[in-house]
Design an enzyme around this catalytic site. Structure first.
Site, PDB file in Angstrom:
ATOM      1  N   LYS A 181      -2.562   6.835   1.036  1.00  0.00           N
ATOM      2  CA  LYS A 181      -2.346   7.230   2.428  1.00  0.00           C
ATOM      3  C   LYS A 181      -1.298   8.344   2.452  1.00  0.00           C
ATOM      4  CE  LYS A 181      -1.946   4.971   6.898  1.00  0.00           C
ATOM      5  NZ  LYS A 181      -2.953   5.811   7.551  1.00  0.00           N
ATOM      6  N   GLU A 191     -15.596   6.615   6.282  1.00  0.00           N
ATOM      7  CA  GLU A 191     -14.731   6.060   7.317  1.00  0.00           C
ATOM      8  C   GLU A 191     -14.579   7.036   8.464  1.00  0.00           C
ATOM      9  OE1 GLU A 191     -10.931   5.330   5.415  1.00  0.00           O
ATOM     10  OE2 GLU A 191     -10.901   7.331   4.556  1.00  0.00           O
ATOM     11  N   ARG A 250       0.837  -1.211   0.000  1.00  0.00           N
ATOM     12  CA  ARG A 250       0.000   0.000   0.000  1.00  0.00           C
ATOM     13  C   ARG A 250       0.870   1.259   0.000  1.00  0.00           C
ATOM     14  NH1 ARG A 250      -4.455   0.570   4.670  1.00  0.00           N
ATOM     15  NH2 ARG A 250      -2.635   1.131   5.903  1.00  0.00           N
TER      16      ARG A 250
END
Ligand code: PMP
Length: 291
Positions: free
Chosen positions: A150, A183, A51
């Site tokens: 991210k 989220e 990721r």
């Protein structure tokens, strides 16, 4: 003495510094990962590293070391700090440049790895559950900053978190521009309704959490139907159970949202069962720190 990895060297925490000209500091130009080690093994390290490199790729950032080297950096940082249980923070920023935002002026990315302890909430919240509040600050959408990346740009999450604290809660639930549940500030959200485990579909705009993936696997294994779907505030308020998942937060029940009790206002049985199985899982696999 805590030591931190900075660009290939381990230095004491107090001396672990990056330049004020680093574009991570000046512009939030970088990516990061939060990873956990349990009982000497790093949970799903490869998935986190994949990721991280995907996030870097999405923002045109070249990471100067290989994935294998990065995994060893994580393990070595734990070893140097004699940690078996740790929260590992990897940060890769654009690096030191000038005051303009042109990334070509930053010849080399900055790589930092910290291994330490973390406790997001006092223990009572893990037992009794959290209160959450939906935030006016909307989730960033893909055309601006894809939520799957991210990045070091967490301001919308921070503003939503502040809103929830002002509202007397501990965590926020962020909605998409279209009004769907996405989220929390640093965690994914799950609801349970009539025995079905539901979580926002990636297309709603979420970070695909490593913990989320693990919990979905566990739920399926336990025989609960799992739906990745589009959820509204109505679905949240009328759920039987709610919980959040994340590397730092792990699994925490959410027992109240916007002043409405979720279910009976206590952590529910599906949440408790999944928490128990999650604890077993994290202590039963992972990248070994000590070989
Ligand atoms: N969403 C956001 C915005 C996060 O920052 C995090 C924490 N990394 C998560 C979800 C949960 O992801 P993970 O389970 O991989 O930690």
């Amino acid at each position: 003495m805590t030591v931190v990895y900075v660009n290939g060297e381990f230095v004491p925490k107090e001396e672990a510094k990056v330049s004020v000209y680093d574009h991570g500091f000046l512009y939030g130009d970088g990516v990061f990962e939060g990873i956990r080690a349990y009982a000497g093994r790093i949970f799903r390290l490869e998935e986190h590293i994949d990721r991280l490199y995907d996030s870097a790729k999405a923002i045109w950032l070249e990471i100067p070391i290989s994935k294998e080297e990065m995994m060893e950096v994580c393990a070595e940082t734990c070893r140097r700090n004699e940690l078996k249980d740790a929260y590992i923070r990897l940060v890769v920023s654009r690096g030191t440049g000038d005051l303009g935002l042109d990334p070509r002026k930053c010849p080399k990315a900055t790589v930092v790895c910290i291994a330490d302890k973390i406790a997001l909430y006092p223990e009572e919240f893990y037992q009794k559950g959290l209160k959450a509040a939906t935030a006016a600050t909307r989730k960033n959408y893909g055309e601006v900053l894809p939520p799957q990346v991210k990045t070091c740009n967490y301001l919308p999450n921070i503003m939503a978190k502040i809103e929830s604290i002002v509202a007397g809660a501990q965590e926020c639930f962020c909605m998409s521009r279209e009004g769907y549940l996405t989220e929390g500030s640093g965690d994914n959200v799950f609801l349970v309704k009539n025995g079905v485990v539901k979580t926002p579909h990636p297309a709603a705009g979420i970070l695909i959490g490593v913990t989320r993936n693990a919990v979905i696997e566990l739920a399926k294994k336990l025989g609960y139907p799992v739906e990745e779907t589009f959820l509204t505030r109505y679905d949240v308020y009328t759920a039987d159970e709610a919980f959040v998942t994340g590397t730092a937060a792990e699994m925490v029940a959410v027992v109240e949202v916007d002043g409405r009790k979720i279910g009976n206002g206590k952590p529910g049985p599906v949440t408790e069962k999944l928490r128990e199985e999650f604890r077993k899982l994290v202590t039963s696999e992972g990248y070994p720190i000590y070989k």
